[in-house]
Design a protein around this motif. Structure first.
Motif, mmCIF file in Angstrom:
data_model
loop_
_atom_site.group_PDB
_atom_site.id
_atom_site.type_symbol
_atom_site.label_atom_id
_atom_site.label_comp_id
_atom_site.label_asym_id
_atom_site.label_seq_id
_atom_site.Cartn_x
_atom_site.Cartn_y
_atom_site.Cartn_z
ATOM 1 N N TYR A 45 0.837 -1.199 0.000
ATOM 2 C CA TYR A 45 0.000 0.000 0.000
ATOM 3 C C TYR A 45 0.872 1.249 0.000
ATOM 4 O O TYR A 45 1.937 1.275 0.605
ATOM 5 C CB TYR A 45 -0.931 0.018 1.225
ATOM 6 N N ALA A 46 0.408 2.272 -0.688
ATOM 7 C CA ALA A 46 1.151 3.530 -0.781
ATOM 8 C C ALA A 46 0.673 4.495 0.297
ATOM 9 O O ALA A 46 -0.508 4.526 0.639
ATOM 10 C CB ALA A 46 0.959 4.149 -2.154
ATOM 11 N N PHE A 47 1.600 5.291 0.803
ATOM 12 C CA PHE A 47 1.294 6.299 1.818
ATOM 13 C C PHE A 47 1.779 7.650 1.318
ATOM 14 O O PHE A 47 2.798 7.737 0.636
ATOM 15 C CB PHE A 47 2.008 5.978 3.140
ATOM 16 N N HIS A 48 1.047 8.693 1.682
ATOM 17 C CA HIS A 48 1.426 10.048 1.285
ATOM 18 C C HIS A 48 1.172 10.993 2.454
ATOM 19 O O HIS A 48 0.165 10.870 3.146
ATOM 20 C CB HIS A 48 0.617 10.512 0.076
ATOM 21 N N ASN A 49 2.073 11.928 2.649
ATOM 22 C CA ASN A 49 1.864 12.989 3.635
ATOM 23 C C ASN A 49 1.178 14.158 2.945
ATOM 24 O O ASN A 49 1.554 14.546 1.836
ATOM 25 C CB ASN A 49 3.194 13.463 4.223
ATOM 26 N N LEU A 57 -3.982 18.992 9.297
ATOM 27 C CA LEU A 57 -5.433 18.895 9.325
ATOM 28 C C LEU A 57 -5.980 18.877 10.746
ATOM 29 O O LEU A 57 -7.152 19.127 10.972
ATOM 30 C CB LEU A 57 -5.902 17.638 8.587
ATOM 31 N N VAL A 58 -5.109 18.575 11.702
ATOM 32 C CA VAL A 58 -5.534 18.478 13.095
ATOM 33 C C VAL A 58 -4.488 19.179 13.960
ATOM 34 O O VAL A 58 -3.290 18.995 13.779
ATOM 35 C CB VAL A 58 -5.656 17.000 13.537
ATOM 36 N N LEU A 59 -4.955 19.983 14.880
ATOM 37 C CA LEU A 59 -4.076 20.596 15.868
ATOM 38 C C LEU A 59 -4.361 19.898 17.190
ATOM 39 O O LEU A 59 -5.487 19.924 17.678
ATOM 40 C CB LEU A 59 -4.343 22.100 15.992
#
Length: 110
Positions: free
Chosen positions: A33-37, A42-44
């Motif tokens: 599976y591929a992951f991307h940042n 998006l969350v603090l």
């Protein structure tokens, strides 16, 4: 975002007390599976002193060792990388909570 199907195919979440996401990601990486940042936060998240306390202690270290052992079995890391990361984490668990908080806030999170 992750498709539920992908999580199930990777063996779902396993109980590793605080390291479930890392363990799942390792198993997903092995399955291709591929992951991307994403470029934006998006969350603090605000943390209190409890976080720094949870990041120490022998039980935390034991769970970390289990994660890294699983990572080595999967071929994500090699023996040398495991020894280095285990040594760094051992230092992290033995330092006082205030020093751990300082390191997280001033060095690791910037």
């Amino acid at each position: 975002m992750i498709k539920v199907k992908a999580i199930r195919e990777a063996g779902n979440y396993q109980n590793i007390g605080g390291f479930e996401d890392y363990d799942l990601w390792n198993r997903m990486i092995v399955r291709g599976y591929a992951f991307h940042n994403l470029p934006d936060d998006l969350v603090l998240v605000r943390v209190g002193d409890g976080m720094y306390e949870r990041r120490g202690g022998i039980k935390y270290f034991q769970r970390y060792i289990k994660l890294k052992s699983n990572s080595k079995k999967l071929g994500i890391i090699n023996r040398k990388e495991k020894i280095i990361s285990d040594t760094i984490m051992m230092f992290n668990i033995i330092i006082p909570k205030k020093m751990r908080a300082f390191l997280y806030n001033r060095i690791l999170r910037h």
